[in-house]
Design an enzyme around this catalytic site. Structure first.
Site, PDB file in Angstrom:
ATOM      1  N   PHE A   3       0.835  -1.201   0.000  1.00 32.22           N
ATOM      2  CA  PHE A   3       0.000   0.000   0.000  1.00 32.22           C
ATOM      3  C   PHE A   3       0.869   1.250   0.000  1.00 32.22           C
ATOM      4  O   PHE A   3       0.720   2.148   0.833  1.00 32.22           O
ATOM      5  CB  PHE A   3      -0.967  -0.053   1.203  1.00 32.22           C
ATOM      6  CG  PHE A   3      -2.191   0.814   1.034  1.00 32.22           C
ATOM      7  CD1 PHE A   3      -2.997   0.682  -0.094  1.00 32.22           C
ATOM      8  CD2 PHE A   3      -2.530   1.747   2.002  1.00 32.22           C
ATOM      9  CE1 PHE A   3      -4.130   1.486  -0.246  1.00 32.22           C
ATOM     10  CE2 PHE A   3      -3.658   2.553   1.851  1.00 32.22           C
ATOM     11  CZ  PHE A   3      -4.455   2.416   0.726  1.00 32.22           C
ATOM     12  N   SER A  17       2.595   4.356  -2.739  1.00 39.56           N
ATOM     13  CA  SER A  17       1.919   5.397  -3.515  1.00 39.56           C
ATOM     14  C   SER A  17       1.104   4.821  -4.672  1.00 39.56           C
ATOM     15  O   SER A  17       0.012   5.307  -4.964  1.00 39.56           O
ATOM     16  CB  SER A  17       2.933   6.426  -4.023  1.00 39.56           C
ATOM     17  OG  SER A  17       3.859   5.789  -4.876  1.00 39.56           O
ATOM     18  N   ILE A  18       1.614   3.760  -5.319  1.00 36.44           N
ATOM     19  CA  ILE A  18       0.844   3.178  -6.430  1.00 36.44           C
ATOM     20  C   ILE A  18      -0.391   2.435  -5.912  1.00 36.44           C
ATOM     21  O   ILE A  18      -1.484   2.585  -6.443  1.00 36.44           O
ATOM     22  CB  ILE A  18       1.726   2.223  -7.267  1.00 36.44           C
ATOM     23  CG1 ILE A  18       2.831   2.997  -7.992  1.00 36.44           C
ATOM     24  CG2 ILE A  18       0.889   1.435  -8.266  1.00 36.44           C
ATOM     25  CD1 ILE A  18       2.374   3.814  -9.177  1.00 36.44           C
ATOM     26  N   GLY A  19      -0.211   1.658  -4.858  1.00 34.58           N
ATOM     27  CA  GLY A  19      -1.345   0.944  -4.270  1.00 34.58           C
ATOM     28  C   GLY A  19      -2.449   1.906  -3.848  1.00 34.58           C
ATOM     29  O   GLY A  19      -3.632   1.679  -4.105  1.00 34.58           O
ATOM     30  N   LYS A  21       6.943  -6.037 -10.868  1.00 36.73           N
ATOM     31  CA  LYS A  21       7.470  -7.032 -11.802  1.00 36.73           C
ATOM     32  C   LYS A  21       8.156  -8.235 -11.149  1.00 36.73           C
ATOM     33  O   LYS A  21       8.195  -9.319 -11.731  1.00 36.73           O
ATOM     34  CB  LYS A  21       8.485  -6.356 -12.754  1.00 36.73           C
ATOM     35  CG  LYS A  21       7.901  -5.256 -13.610  1.00 36.73           C
ATOM     36  CD  LYS A  21       8.880  -4.772 -14.677  1.00 36.73           C
ATOM     37  CE  LYS A  21       9.944  -3.837 -14.132  1.00 36.73           C
ATOM     38  NZ  LYS A  21       9.438  -2.551 -13.638  1.00 36.73           N
ATOM     39  N   GLU A  76      16.268   7.065 -11.556  1.00 38.36           N
ATOM     40  CA  GLU A  76      16.411   6.754 -10.136  1.00 38.36           C
ATOM     41  C   GLU A  76      17.783   7.207  -9.637  1.00 38.36           C
ATOM     42  O   GLU A  76      18.723   7.305 -10.430  1.00 38.36           O
ATOM     43  CB  GLU A  76      16.323   5.234  -9.918  1.00 38.36           C
ATOM     44  CG  GLU A  76      15.064   4.590 -10.413  1.00 38.36           C
ATOM     45  CD  GLU A  76      13.882   4.875  -9.511  1.00 38.36           C
ATOM     46  OE1 GLU A  76      14.073   4.980  -8.285  1.00 38.36           O
ATOM     47  OE2 GLU A  76      12.762   5.011 -10.036  1.00 38.36           O
ATOM     48  N   LYS A 131      10.909  -6.724 -18.181  1.00 34.43           N
ATOM     49  CA  LYS A 131       9.629  -6.587 -18.885  1.00 34.43           C
ATOM     50  C   LYS A 131       9.528  -7.577 -20.048  1.00 34.43           C
ATOM     51  O   LYS A 131       8.471  -8.148 -20.302  1.00 34.43           O
ATOM     52  CB  LYS A 131       9.446  -5.146 -19.379  1.00 34.43           C
ATOM     53  CG  LYS A 131       9.152  -4.174 -18.232  1.00 34.43           C
ATOM     54  CD  LYS A 131       9.134  -2.717 -18.707  1.00 34.43           C
ATOM     55  CE  LYS A 131       8.933  -1.772 -17.510  1.00 34.43           C
ATOM     56  NZ  LYS A 131       9.463  -0.421 -17.788  1.00 34.43           N
TER      57      LYS A 131
END
Lengths: 341, 341
Positions: free
Chosen positions: A14, A16-18, A120, A204, A219
């Site tokens: 949970f 920032s994306i969650g 991923k 990053e 990916k």
């Protein structure tokens, strides 16, 4: 559909994306009611140290208040306590063991839930195993957010090319590498181009994952293993990065009117895509002439091209790379579940 | 899936495309068994004057022998006599009344069958009505072959962009027009460029449907009404062709480095895609700079670009335009039915 069904969703990881996914999902509840006749409820979320479960559904005032979280309600305790139809898994990636994400995905699929993977790592470690588990228990595994998010890849190959064989596939999958390459073609040495991308908040602090080709490789492994009939392993994949490009290379490409791109590729040479000896795959630097759509991928844009047996060559470029696009990709998976179930 | 289900298919309109679809379908039967656990059977085909029905399934030796066809077994007699789960409709297009194709599609959907439309006419005349009919009787209507065949359009917008709103859409949909434009940019006057395309067998003997923008308009109506929330009418759509381009236009575009394309477009300006006043749509000549993928659509290539609210801009180019690709597109629809049912 007119009868309303309840669909219970749990979210693990949970950050920032969650959180963004839950916000977008709550915003779209009315659309899900109208389109699919379902009532979507978030019945549990957890991070690495605490969680929150309520079968009657969580609304923003509790969901986004740290004090409402229960310490220790995570991992097996969370998975055993939450009763959900769909798991959205957004824990950080661990490319060696799969980490907690793999644990959550296995736990959910083993209970017959549908799973939406956002990160991923777990997919790179054991995508085939997870798909088998989903098949055995009647659930499904989706991964649009992990497979280039704003750029449709797995769903395009499986759905828009259904029935075709893909004979070869190549893809620009790492926005940061593409941006650094663009700045190098504008005259900056690698280190300066990278520093610029870091200043802009795009690369990053540790950019090696992106510029050494690992991100593209990860990916590619996911896309190829999910949708191209391959069984690639990350650590066995031939891979190059963009760090060794020198001013001579740049001068030559400019003189030739060619644009360098870091691509993941898979090419079948034989009749049987399932035959391990029958293909070449890897990550390498390729150059494209100005009549190829890849030559015009500005900044952090992505794209792929697929050569098929029956439908010709299809090339898809674009797609946003921000958290909103990642959340939208995860919820695209959610709609695919609703459409099929 | 391990239990085998029988899926019965009927084909109306048994010209070269209809025949090609049955050949490809028979070739893929083993793949359908393995992938979906189903046994696909062609239980009836008919043309405009004769047909053939056999619930136990038709094999090539009868299917492709004219003498096995029963005179008069067509139209309502065929539809009433054949018991099928899926209708593949490949009759010639009638853009005014919908012709026999519309009759077949309505008859099939009204009986709860799934329908795969291959020709455009019936969809242009009454797509909304057909979709309502499908919804009311539990079937579905698919149209990949009619909506640019080798280039995925409707399925891409509905599946790969599920959950997103498309704010604007533009598309190069007519291979012949694109080829003629290319030859004009190479220096030929319109009439000579067209004659060349006709000599090569690409342009029709009567090319007005393609070069006056009707083909693009028809495909736009289908795509927009099926997947973009619009309710366009062919006869009310602003439309231009490529016949009035002169040498001055060509010289100016060349000097500016721009490529002309005949495009169908739809642009929402307001918040509500359902609001008829809220958008502009039509067919017009647009020019593209060399950094746009449309500028590099060679020969009869197609493409589209969609601006979305959440996933950025997606551009798809390519896709074969031959009968094999059209057949493959129709059977893609068939696999989507198998996957969802």
């Amino acid at each position: 559909m007119t009868t309303e069904r309840n669909i219970a969703i749990a979210v693990t990881g949970f950050g920032s994306i969650g959180r963004r996914i839950t916000e977008m999902l709550l915003d779209r509840r009315e659309a899900y009611r109208q389109r699919y006749g379902i009532e979507a409820r978030i019945v549990g979320v957890c991070g690495s140290s605490a969680g929150l479960v309520d079968p009657s559904g969580l609304e923003p005032e509790r969901l986004y208040a740290r004090e409402s979280f229960v310490a220790g309600l995570t991992g097996e305790a969370f998975l055993g306590g939450v009763k959900a139809d769909v798991l959205v898994e957004a824990s950080p990636s661990d490319y060696v063991t799969g980490g907690p994400a793999l644990h959550y995905l296995r736990g959910a699929l083993g209970r017959g839930m549908h799973a939406i993977a956002v990160s991923k790592g777990a997919l790179v470690v054991d995508l085939r195993g997870l798909l088998r588990l989903a098949g055995a228990h009647g659930g499904s595994l989706r991964m649009s957010a992990a497979a280039a998010s704003g750029l449709p890849t797995v769903d395009f190959l499986q759905h828009s090319l259904a029935g075709c064989r893909v004979l070869s596939f190549e893809a620009v999958l790492t926005g940061t590498a593409n941006l650094v390459l663009e700045e190098m073609m504008n005259g900056l040495p690698f280190a300066d181009a990278l520093a610029l991308a870091q200043d802009r908040g795009i690369a990053e602090p540790d950019p090696s994952f992106d510029v050494e080709g690992w991100d593209t490789a990860a990916k590619l492994v996911i896309i190829a293993n999910a949708a191209l009939g391959a069984d690639l392993r990350l650590d066995a994949l031939p891979r190059e990065g963009i760090g060794r490009i020198g001013p001579d290379d740049v001068a030559r490409w400019r003189a030739e009117g060619r644009s360098p791109r870091l691509v993941g590729f898979l090419e079948y040479d034989g009749e049987s895509p399932a035959d391990d000896d029958g293909f070449r795959a890897g990550v390498e630097l390729r150059t494209y002439g100005q009549d190829h759509p890849f030559a015009h991928l500005r900044g952090s844009m992505k794209g792929f091209s697929a050569v098929t047996d029956e439908m010709g060559v299809l090339t898809v470029v674009g797609g946003a790379s921000d958290p909103r696009a990642t959340a939208a990709a995860a919820l695209k998976d959610f709609e695919h579940i609703l459409a099929e179930c």
